[in-house]
Design a protein around this motif. Structure first.
Motif, PDB file in Angstrom:
ATOM      1  N   GLY A  63      31.547  55.119  53.834  1.00  0.00           N
ATOM      2  CA  GLY A  63      30.494  56.089  54.073  1.00  0.00           C
ATOM      3  C   GLY A  63      29.476  56.156  52.960  1.00  0.00           C
ATOM      4  N   ASP A  64      29.740  55.462  51.822  1.00  0.00           N
ATOM      5  CA  ASP A  64      28.762  55.441  50.737  1.00  0.00           C
ATOM      6  C   ASP A  64      27.486  54.739  51.186  1.00  0.00           C
ATOM      7  OD1 ASP A  64      30.095  56.843  48.816  1.00  0.00           O
ATOM      8  OD2 ASP A  64      31.005  55.095  47.860  1.00  0.00           O
ATOM      9  N   ILE A  65      26.341  55.298  50.760  1.00  0.00           N
ATOM     10  CA  ILE A  65      25.043  54.749  51.100  1.00  0.00           C
ATOM     11  C   ILE A  65      24.595  53.809  49.994  1.00  0.00           C
ATOM     12  CG2 ILE A  65      22.644  55.292  51.679  1.00  0.00           C
ATOM     13  CD1 ILE A  65      24.700  56.217  53.719  1.00  0.00           C
ATOM     14  N   LEU A  66      24.104  52.642  50.377  1.00  0.00           N
ATOM     15  CA  LEU A  66      23.609  51.649  49.430  1.00  0.00           C
ATOM     16  C   LEU A  66      22.092  51.647  49.462  1.00  0.00           C
ATOM     17  CD1 LEU A  66      26.091  48.746  50.286  1.00  0.00           C
ATOM     18  CD2 LEU A  66      26.371  50.585  48.609  1.00  0.00           C
ATOM     19  N   LEU A  67      21.463  51.813  48.307  1.00  0.00           N
ATOM     20  CA  LEU A  67      20.016  51.845  48.170  1.00  0.00           C
ATOM     21  C   LEU A  67      19.544  50.638  47.380  1.00  0.00           C
ATOM     22  CD1 LEU A  67      19.646  55.588  47.071  1.00  0.00           C
ATOM     23  CD2 LEU A  67      19.681  54.686  49.398  1.00  0.00           C
ATOM     24  N   THR A  68      18.291  50.256  47.586  1.00  0.00           N
ATOM     25  CA  THR A  68      17.717  49.193  46.760  1.00  0.00           C
ATOM     26  C   THR A  68      17.656  49.663  45.308  1.00  0.00           C
ATOM     27  OG1 THR A  68      15.521  50.040  47.326  1.00  0.00           O
ATOM     28  CG2 THR A  68      16.348  48.178  48.615  1.00  0.00           C
ATOM     29  N   SER A  69      18.101  48.786  44.397  1.00  0.00           N
ATOM     30  CA  SER A  69      18.116  49.143  42.983  1.00  0.00           C
ATOM     31  C   SER A  69      16.781  48.881  42.297  1.00  0.00           C
ATOM     32  CB  SER A  69      19.220  48.365  42.268  1.00  0.00           C
ATOM     33  OG  SER A  69      18.969  46.959  42.349  1.00  0.00           O
ATOM     34  N   GLY A  70      16.020  47.910  42.814  1.00  0.00           N
ATOM     35  CA  GLY A  70      14.722  47.607  42.225  1.00  0.00           C
ATOM     36  C   GLY A  70      14.775  46.709  41.014  1.00  0.00           C
ATOM     37  N   ILE A  71      15.969  46.222  40.618  1.00  0.00           N
ATOM     38  CA  ILE A  71      16.054  45.405  39.404  1.00  0.00           C
ATOM     39  C   ILE A  71      15.586  43.973  39.635  1.00  0.00           C
ATOM     40  CG2 ILE A  71      17.951  46.805  38.510  1.00  0.00           C
ATOM     41  CD1 ILE A  71      19.861  44.596  39.368  1.00  0.00           C
ATOM     42  N   ASP A  72      15.432  43.570  40.868  1.00  0.00           N
ATOM     43  CA  ASP A  72      14.971  42.210  41.138  1.00  0.00           C
ATOM     44  C   ASP A  72      13.458  42.104  41.118  1.00  0.00           C
ATOM     45  OD1 ASP A  72      14.607  43.757  43.383  1.00  0.00           O
ATOM     46  OD2 ASP A  72      15.199  42.190  44.802  1.00  0.00           O
ATOM     47  N   GLY A  73      12.734  43.206  41.102  1.00  0.00           N
ATOM     48  CA  GLY A  73      11.286  43.166  41.105  1.00  0.00           C
ATOM     49  C   GLY A  73      10.678  42.836  42.449  1.00  0.00           C
ATOM     50  N   VAL A  74      11.497  42.758  43.502  1.00  0.00           N
ATOM     51  CA  VAL A  74      11.011  42.461  44.853  1.00  0.00           C
ATOM     52  C   VAL A  74      11.049  43.719  45.712  1.00  0.00           C
ATOM     53  CG1 VAL A  74      11.410  41.126  46.955  1.00  0.00           C
ATOM     54  CG2 VAL A  74      11.715  40.056  44.713  1.00  0.00           C
ATOM     55  N   TYR A  75      12.194  44.385  45.732  1.00  0.00           N
ATOM     56  CA  TYR A  75      12.353  45.588  46.536  1.00  0.00           C
ATOM     57  C   TYR A  75      12.092  46.812  45.673  1.00  0.00           C
ATOM     58  CZ  TYR A  75      14.626  42.636  49.992  1.00  0.00           C
ATOM     59  OH  TYR A  75      14.895  41.672  50.914  1.00  0.00           O
TER      60      TYR A  75
END
Length: 310
Positions: free
Chosen positions: A221-233
């Motif tokens: 049930g945990d939600i996964l969000l974009t972390s932004g560390i790749d510089g793309v998302y």
């Protein structure tokens, strides 16, 4: 010398007198019948006797009229029935189109709301078709390099990330969806900030969260969000929700399976995120849940809901 009347004349006078007498009697009888109705019993008896004969004589005509009316009515009913079937099909088609337009209108409203929330440029796109490739999970959109689209630009809807632009043309582009094999997105768990990467495993298969030890703080049930560390998302966009966890103590590894938050095979409208980490703000977007509770990655929260989750 006496002249006698012609024989014809002599014979005609009595006949004329007889005719006058008969006419007088008939007129008298008619007047008496009109005034006193004396002939009604006789008329009724004669009518009662002749009525069956009348029915028998009129039977062929009635049968012919009934047959003609039957076939005329049957033909008319068949034509009306055919017209009603065509009209019913048209109304059913209009009802389906109306329902489709209502859903599409609601989706566009939600995309407009998302477009106002993000702190960087977006580009509305429409899905044209799916390429006939049974292996990859890709779509073709109606925007290309002429519209400012670039390779790697994320594609999202109001619920979460759909995919990423992998092939670019002047007026169209090819987008790889989350379910595409080995498609990867850097994510973090919204509940505790744990970073990982989600990988696609093929059409119709669940996503996988790889390279995590068995002791990782993960829950179904945990939600996964974009972390932004790749510089793309850009950070803060919902990607998937954990649906199953298999922990292998012997190998100190976990098999974590996820399902996409966004419906990757539903709507035709989406948004391309023209995100540039060098110029755009890195703060997470103001994504809200279905109950309008703000999304947070504060440690210690037992559960965090993403936009579009029910």
């Amino acid at each position: 010398m006496q002249h006698s009347a012609p024989p014809l004349f002599r014979q005609g006078i009595p006949a004329l007198l007889k005719l006058i007498v008969c006419l007088s009697i008939s007129i008298a009888l008619m007047l008496i019948d009109f005034r006193f109705k004396v002939l009604d019993p006789i008329r009724n008896n004669v009518n009662w006797i002749l009525r069956p004969l009348e029915y028998v004589m009129m039977a062929p005509r009635n049968l012919l009229e009934a047959t003609s009316d039957y076939f005329t009515t049957r033909s008319t009913l068949d034509q009306e029935n055919q017209v009603m079937k065509v009209r019913q099909a048209e109304l059913s088609l209009l009802a389906n189109q109306s329902e489709f337009l209502m859903v599409e209108n609601q989706n566009l409203r939600e995309l407009m709301t998302l477009q106002k929330q993000v702190p960087f440029k977006t580009l509305p796109v429409e899905i044209l078709f799916n390429p006939p490739n049974p292996i990859s999970q890709r779509i073709v959109i109606n925007r290309g390099s002429n519209d400012g689209l670039k390779l790697g630009n994320p594609i999202t809807n109001d619920s979460g990330i759909l995919g990423q632009v992998v092939r670019l043309y002047e007026r169209s582009a090819e987008v790889s969806l989350l379910e595409d094999r080995d498609f990867a997105v850097p994510v973090q768990v919204a509940r505790n900030g744990l970073r990982a990467a989600v990988f696609g495993t093929g059409r119709g298969n669940p996503l996988e969260l790889r390279y995590l030890p068995v002791a990782s703080d993960l829950e179904v049930g945990d939600i996964l969000l974009t972390s932004g560390i790749d510089g793309v998302y850009p950070p803060g966009f919902a990607v998937a929700v954990i649906s199953k966890i298999e922990r292998n103590l012997d190998k100190n590894s976990s098999n974590v399976f996820c399902v996409p938050v966004a419906a990757v095979n539903r709507y035709r409208q989406a948004l391309a995120l023209l995100y540039d980490p060098q110029f755009d703000a890195k703060a997470p977007i103001n994504t809200k849940s279905a109950t309008d509770a703000p999304l947070t990655n504060t440690p210690g929260r037992r559960q965090t809901r993403a936009r579009g989750m029910q």
